[in-house]
Design an enzyme around this catalytic site. Structure first.
Site, PDB file in Angstrom:
ATOM      1  N   GLU A   1      14.982   7.192   5.261  1.00  0.00           N
ATOM      2  CA  GLU A   1      16.407   7.279   4.921  1.00  0.00           C
ATOM      3  C   GLU A   1      16.763   8.680   4.437  1.00  0.00           C
ATOM      4  OE1 GLU A   1      17.103   4.352   1.908  1.00  0.00           O
ATOM      5  OE2 GLU A   1      16.584   2.711   3.270  1.00  0.00           O
TER       6      GLU A   1
ATOM      7  N   ASP B   1      -2.501   6.543  -3.572  1.00  0.00           N
ATOM      8  CA  ASP B   1      -3.828   6.293  -4.126  1.00  0.00           C
ATOM      9  C   ASP B   1      -4.397   4.959  -3.610  1.00  0.00           C
ATOM     10  OD1 ASP B   1      -5.770   7.216  -6.258  1.00  0.00           O
ATOM     11  OD2 ASP B   1      -5.355   5.207  -7.023  1.00  0.00           O
TER      12      ASP B   1
END
Ligand code: NOJ
Length: 564
Positions: free
Chosen positions: A266, A217
């Site tokens: 990751e 956002d």
């Protein structure tokens, strides 16, 4: 927690398959208005789970959930009180896990909304900051300042919030805090290490729960340069947005996203992220690059008229920008912040500023006028809306759809003032009627209470005409917008590729025609006169009119291609 792994996308005969998000059809769910399982009038997470088959049948690749976190709902959930929990009115974390499992089991990915520019004023940190008093370290996580004027009773600067009214609010002990949105949404201080660390924890929290991606956002506003003296609003407005503006689109925000990208990478597969960044188009690739969030919204279609020239320019520009960033483009016609596209296209074209952008959000004037039926050509709006949707779904890149557009819903204008919720309505004294009209709970079953949304009174009132557009009615009608979306999305799944498009001359300024290397062709007639397709050996597959033939009527789209 049961999760079905939808990640492996490699097939034995292929070295590498492009990541799923690059060409995805993503369906935005506004959870409080989607489906209400417990009958309290607010849509909830079990409601979404109960509609998993509907979502699967629609043929989408992913859902993006607007915030479902604990919130006082000062801004429809974009005022988050706890980033790592579910609003108890919407369910529990277990419900969330069940929803993810149900969607993953159907091959649908899950994207959640992260709101990092501001918290809710109910957030523990803000409550601590208020209690701790001026000068306390707890205040440094936000942006507190002394006021101006002899007794500090004037705000630190004359800035205006995005929802209207002042951007600074005074607290009981006399200090002021910055809120670029509603006062219940205090801006965070992104120079503070706690803030940076906490959002990494939040990303991991949801990624560990199996979430596939994040929508960020107001991604362009996190970092700020608030060196005293603060500039006036007029100075701010006049400053170039070149990466060094004090509040907007600063270059240093990308340090945050580089850190996030490392975290997202990751995971296997890497989690995706898409930036909501209202910035100069030339700066979009910064957000969309692989070192940053990876993808950014392009809102140009959402601001365009139903117009061949505008659409063509937008497509060309955005495909070039996507290529520059190494990302894929995104296409959006509707979301929870704008008047629905079927309605926009049924209204007079908006006035435009010198830079080509609409002077006011298209359609908001009509909502303010009480939704004057004489001003809206609802039929033409939907006809054009269906044509625009098929134009968009044929483009390379990912397409974002907003709940209810597949039912052909129009904006709801007839919401009594007393039932409005959007802070823009209150903060502009009713001048801007805001975004409630596209957030009205969905109609599922025409004959049931609240049209099958749930047993309770829906949190925003549904108009009687929603009954005719309910899912159960649309399913029975071969010409319905729902049936069109289902066919289009199913076909798109087969035909969509990463390959670019080639424009085919039509000899008509109001007709656009493009072809993908696999033979998929899209012809959109923006004008009034029929256009006859020549020079193609592809089969007519689908038309926004429902009648796929080589003569393309005005204001419609035809898809041609190899039969499956
Ligand atoms: C953008 C969101 O889409 C909108 O709904 C919200 O009001 C603002 N950001 C503030 O969070």
């Amino acid at each position: 927690m049961t999760t079905v792994d939808v990640s492996p996308l490699t097939r034995p005969d292929e070295e590498e398959v492009p990541p799923w998000w690059r060409q995805a059809a993503v369906y935005q769910i506004y959870p409080r208005s989607f489906a209400d399982a417990n009958g309290d009038g607010l849509g909830d997470i079990p409601g979404i789970t109960s509609r998993a088959d509907y979502l699967a049948e629609l043929g989408i690749d992913a859902v993006w959930l607007s915030p479902f976190y604990p919130s006082a709902l000062a801004d429809g959930g974009y005022d988050v009180a706890d980033y790592r929990n579910v609003d108890p009115r919407l369910g529990t974390l277990d419900d969330f896990d069940d929803m993810v499992a149900a969607l993953h089991a159907r091959g649908i990915r899950v994207v959640v909304d992260i709101v990092p520019n501001h918290t809710s004023d109910q957030h523990l940190w803000f409550q601590e900051a208020l209690a701790a008093g001026r000068g306390a370290p707890a205040r440094e996580r936000y942006i507190f300042r002394e006021g101006t004027g002899p007794d500090g009773s004037e705000p630190p600067a004359d800035w205006e919030s995005a929802f209207g009214g002042p951007a600074w609010r005074r607290v009981a002990d006399g200090q002021w805090y910055l809120h670029n949105f509603a006062p219940e949404q205090p801006d965070l201080n992104w120079d503070h290490p706690d803030v940076r660390a906490d959002f990494v924890t939040t990303l991991r929290f949801w990624a560990d729960r199996g979430v596939d991606g994040f929508r960020i956002d107001v991604a362009h506003m996190l970092t700020k340069d608030l060196t005293d003296p603060l500039p006036s609003r007029a100075t701010l407005d006049a400053l170039p947005r070149d990466g060094h503006h004090p509040l907007i689109d600063r270059d240093d925000v990308h340090e945050v996203y580089a850190q996030w990208r490392a975290v997202l990478n990751e995971y296997d597969p890497p989690r995706t992220a898409v930036a909501e960044a209202w910035v100069d188009p030339s700066r979009i690739p910064l957000y969309a690059s692989p070192e940053s969030l990876g993808q950014a919204f392009n809102f140009d279609l959402l601001e365009a008229d139903f117009d061949a020239g505008m659409f063509r320019r937008i497509v060309a520009d955005n495909l070039a920008l996507a290529a520059e960033s190494g990302s894929s483009s995104t296409w959006v016609l509707s979301n929870h912040d704008v008047v629905r596209h079927a309605t926009r296209y049924g209204l007079a074209r908006p006035e435009r500023r010198e830079d080509g952008r609409p002077a006011v959000k298209h359609g908001t004037e009509w909502v303010r006028g009480g939704g004057d039926p004489a001003a809206l050509d609802a039929e033409a709006g939907l006809r054009r809306g269906r044509a625009a949707t098929l134009f968009m779904l044929g483009l390379p890149g990912s397409a974002y759809l907003y709940q209810g557009e597949e039912l052909g819903l129009h904006e709801v204008a007839e919401i009594p003032d007393g039932e409005r919720q959007d802070p823009t309505f209150f903060r502009t004294g009713g001048e801007d009627y805001g975004r409630d009209g596209c957030r009205v709970p969905l109609p599922w079953v025409s004959s049931e209470a609240s049209f099958g949304f749930g047993a309770g009174r829906p949190h925003l009132p549904q108009p009687a005409w929603f009954g005719d557009l309910a899912v159960d009615v649309a399913e029975q009608d071969p010409t319905s917008t729902l049936r069109l979306y289902r066919r289009a999305l199913t076909l798109r799944e087969r035909l969509q590729t990463a390959e670019q498009l080639e424009w085919i001359p039509t000899g008509r300024p109001d007709v656009l025609r493009y072809r993908r290397p696999n033979g998929w062709e899209v012809v959109t007639n923006f004008g009034g006169e029929p256009y006859t397709v020549t020079g193609s050996d592809a089969d007519p597959l689908l038309a926004s009119t429902g009648d796929a033939a080589l003569i393309v009527p005005g204001e419609s789209t035809l898809w041609l291609g190899p039969r499956g």
